[in-house]
Scaffold this motif. Structure first.
Motif, PDB file in Angstrom:
ATOM      1  N   LEU A  37       1.041  -1.004  -0.079  1.00  0.00           N
ATOM      2  CA  LEU A  37      -0.304  -0.263   0.303  1.00  0.00           C
ATOM      3  C   LEU A  37       0.773   1.304   0.005  1.00  0.00           C
ATOM      4  N   THR A  38       0.361   2.719  -0.615  1.00  0.00           N
ATOM      5  CA  THR A  38       1.376   3.642  -0.383  1.00  0.00           C
ATOM      6  C   THR A  38       1.267   3.804   1.393  1.00  0.00           C
ATOM      7  N   ASP A  39       3.297   3.900   1.125  1.00  0.00           N
ATOM      8  CA  ASP A  39       4.539   4.132   2.978  1.00  0.00           C
ATOM      9  C   ASP A  39       4.049   2.455   3.476  1.00  0.00           C
ATOM     10  N   ASP A  40       3.956   1.327   2.544  1.00  0.00           N
ATOM     11  CA  ASP A  40       3.320   0.698   3.752  1.00  0.00           C
ATOM     12  C   ASP A  40       2.780   0.709   4.827  1.00  0.00           C
ATOM     13  N   LEU A  41       1.378   1.468   4.469  1.00  0.00           N
ATOM     14  CA  LEU A  41       0.539   2.045   5.589  1.00  0.00           C
ATOM     15  C   LEU A  41      -0.538   2.387   4.882  1.00  0.00           C
ATOM     16  N   CYS A  42      -1.752   1.409   6.027  1.00  0.00           N
ATOM     17  CA  CYS A  42      -3.565   1.862   5.880  1.00  0.00           C
ATOM     18  C   CYS A  42      -3.200   3.356   5.832  1.00  0.00           C
ATOM     19  N   GLN A  43      -4.229   3.492   4.233  1.00  0.00           N
ATOM     20  CA  GLN A  43      -4.534   4.996   4.161  1.00  0.00           C
ATOM     21  C   GLN A  43      -5.805   5.209   4.000  1.00  0.00           C
ATOM     22  N   ALA A  93      -0.116   2.064  11.022  1.00  0.00           N
ATOM     23  CA  ALA A  93       0.257  -0.209  11.046  1.00  0.00           C
ATOM     24  C   ALA A  93       0.128   0.248  12.882  1.00  0.00           C
ATOM     25  N   PRO A  94      -1.046  -0.862  13.045  1.00  0.00           N
ATOM     26  CA  PRO A  94      -1.042  -1.082  14.434  1.00  0.00           C
ATOM     27  C   PRO A  94       0.308  -2.964  14.853  1.00  0.00           C
ATOM     28  N   GLU A  95       0.257  -2.179  15.757  1.00  0.00           N
ATOM     29  CA  GLU A  95       1.083  -3.620  16.440  1.00  0.00           C
ATOM     30  C   GLU A  95       0.498  -3.233  17.776  1.00  0.00           C
ATOM     31  N   ALA A  96      -0.070  -4.852  18.346  1.00  0.00           N
ATOM     32  CA  ALA A  96      -0.883  -5.067  19.930  1.00  0.00           C
ATOM     33  C   ALA A  96       0.469  -5.414  20.531  1.00  0.00           C
ATOM     34  N   LEU A  97       0.198  -4.657  21.330  1.00  0.00           N
ATOM     35  CA  LEU A  97       1.349  -5.007  22.845  1.00  0.00           C
ATOM     36  C   LEU A  97       0.765  -5.275  23.317  1.00  0.00           C
TER      37      LEU A  97
END
Length: 121
Positions: free
Chosen positions: A49-55, A91-95
């Motif tokens: 995706l654009t910038d490898d991030l959710c748009q 881009a999310p990451e679950a802590l």
């Protein structure tokens, strides 16, 4: 007027503890019920995706856990009990094990979901 529950919303992505249920709710918006287990990082699924991030923008509420959101401008941590707006480019990451509900433009979100499904494919 439209309403739905988590259990009545179709599963679009499921595996390795990740669960995404989404359904159009009206007004060209969709609701998503999301579960991410601790350590789940959506970054790799967003590659391409654009910038490898959710748009897609999202407005929602974190019900459970802590989540790190990476953006072009840095990172921010969200915790249970917080309402949020995530602008395009994240881009999310679950802590911790996370659960949240969000609302997104249906067409934009469908493009991201289709991309993720193809990446996981």
């Amino acid at each position: 007027m439209t309403a739905t529950t988590r259990n009545d919303t179709p599963v679009m992505i499921e595996g390795d503890g990740v669960e995404l249920r989404t359904q159009e709710i009206g007004g060209d918006m969709s609701v998503a019920f999301v579960r991410l287990p601790r350590g789940a990082d959506m970054g790799p699924a967003l590659k391409g995706l654009t910038d490898d991030l959710c748009q897609c923008p999202h407005w929602g509420y974190l019900l459970k856990g802590r989540l790190r959101m990476r953006t072009r401008d840095g990172e921010r941590v969200y915790e249970a009990g917080q309402a949020f707006y995530w602008s395009p480019g994240h881009a999310p990451e679950a802590l911790e094990d996370c659960e949240y509900v969000d609302f997104s433009p249906t067409e934009d979100f469908a493009e991201v979901v289709d991309h993720i499904k193809a990446q996981l494919g």
